[in-house]
Write an enzyme that holds these catalytic residues in place. Sequence first.
Site, PDB file in Angstrom:
ATOM      1  N   ALA A   1       0.831  -1.201   0.000  1.00 15.63           N
ATOM      2  CA  ALA A   1       0.000   0.000   0.000  1.00 15.63           C
ATOM      3  C   ALA A   1       0.867   1.253   0.000  1.00 15.63           C
ATOM      4  O   ALA A   1       1.811   1.382   0.793  1.00 15.63           O
ATOM      5  CB  ALA A   1      -0.917  -0.001   1.213  1.00 15.63           C
TER       6      ALA A   1
ATOM      7  N   CYS B   1      -3.018  -9.332   5.750  1.00 15.78           N
ATOM      8  CA  CYS B   1      -2.921  -8.074   6.473  1.00 15.78           C
ATOM      9  C   CYS B   1      -2.967  -8.305   7.988  1.00 15.78           C
ATOM     10  O   CYS B   1      -3.925  -8.879   8.500  1.00 15.78           O
ATOM     11  CB  CYS B   1      -4.049  -7.136   6.065  1.00 15.78           C
ATOM     12  SG  CYS B   1      -3.974  -5.556   6.928  1.00 15.78           S
TER      13      CYS B   1
ATOM     14  N   GLY C   1       9.041 -13.427   2.393  1.00 20.12           N
ATOM     15  CA  GLY C   1       9.521 -13.131   3.735  1.00 20.12           C
ATOM     16  C   GLY C   1      11.029 -13.126   3.822  1.00 20.12           C
ATOM     17  O   GLY C   1      11.685 -14.141   3.566  1.00 20.12           O
TER      18      GLY C   1
ATOM     19  N   ARG D   1       9.393  -5.810   1.150  1.00 25.09           N
ATOM     20  CA  ARG D   1      10.210  -4.729   1.700  1.00 25.09           C
ATOM     21  C   ARG D   1      11.635  -4.709   1.162  1.00 25.09           C
ATOM     22  O   ARG D   1      12.289  -3.667   1.179  1.00 25.09           O
ATOM     23  CB  ARG D   1      10.237  -4.845   3.225  1.00 25.09           C
ATOM     24  CG  ARG D   1       8.882  -4.638   3.897  1.00 25.09           C
ATOM     25  CD  ARG D   1       8.966  -4.927   5.395  1.00 25.09           C
ATOM     26  NE  ARG D   1       9.384  -6.291   5.657  1.00 25.09           N
ATOM     27  CZ  ARG D   1      10.079  -6.684   6.716  1.00 25.09           C
ATOM     28  NH1 ARG D   1      10.464  -5.797   7.605  1.00 25.09           N
ATOM     29  NH2 ARG D   1      10.399  -7.953   6.890  1.00 25.09           N
TER      30      ARG D   1
END
Length: 377
Positions: free
Chosen positions: A25, A108, A213, A237
């Site tokens: 997001a 989420c 992950g 990330r």
Amino acid sequence: MVSPVPPVTIGPYTIDPPVVLAPMAGITNVAFRRLCREYGAGLYVCEMITARAVVERDPKTRHMMTFDEDESPRSMQLYGVDPATMAEAVKIIIGEGLADHVDTNWGCPVAKVCRRGGGAALPYKRKLFANIIAATVAAAQPHGVPVTAKFRVGIDDEHHTYLDAGRIAEAEGAAAVALHARTAAQRYSGQADWDHVTRLKETVTTIPVLGNGDIFTSADALAMMAKTGCDGVVVGRGCLGRPWLFGELQAAFRGEPVPAGPNLGEVARVLRRHAELLVEHDGPDKGLRDLRKHMAWYFMGFPVGSPLRRQLSMISTLPELDALLAQLDQDAPFPTAGEGPRGRQGSPGKVTLPYGWLDDPDDPSVPFAADVMHSGG
């Protein structure tokens, strides 16, 4: 050097290399996806879209559903808690030619979502989860649009849901599944447990299983695939401030030498390109405000003094950005400290659930008001 990694097939699409940009997001808008795509091939998923907002034709949501003309397949992640709403959203998306692939979000960990029964809490309700996947697939499959599912290990260490979720998604017609190897209680803290990816791969045998992950380098991606036997990787990330990671992944997966990390001058050029693309998508005001959050990620580990970092995090015009970037040491080499965790981390915590949520995992009732806007996981 390693042997080339085979591509993965998701519905009618061959993903080569089998690398997926995770929807994030406020990050994976059309500007960031284009920047990443300029480095390497893969599947690039737009930031998560709420099904109810699609059905209600929210203008801001429609703007988020922007794709480049040459983006193929156009991959969209949908979030919802109601089979009927998800199906209606998919019919709108396909009917208006807005996407070629639909991913569904069950990862989420955000408190305001889980406490209403959405996000990572929902797969605990096995029948409801099955009904949503079935309805989404039924709306998409006749048009050749594959549906996939991304989920977490479970709510917490006492309530793992991922093996049931994988079996259900496979049985209900999903084209692939992806596992973020953390529980909702972990949020983004600690380490992902790749052993869960191994177990999911052993459980789900007829469709691809992707692992997610703690993939911060191409070596991490190869290590996950070697350890778990998964069919591909999902990168979240790890690419923040590092869109060139997709070029490194493409090289590694093809058995080619991995390019060296960019020096500070090249990073400045990448950041400037990111700024241009954001301005093109959102206009100068919103685009450059959006860029500010990326600054710390781009300069992680580089010798950039605090005053300059502070100024860069407050830029509001392209000329201002150019003047500040010119002050950087263009020849500073890429630092080893530039690798590793970035973005959200935080601390683990207890997951708050709706009253009685754990009483009956086979209750198919739709949770009330759980399809609110939120960030993905």
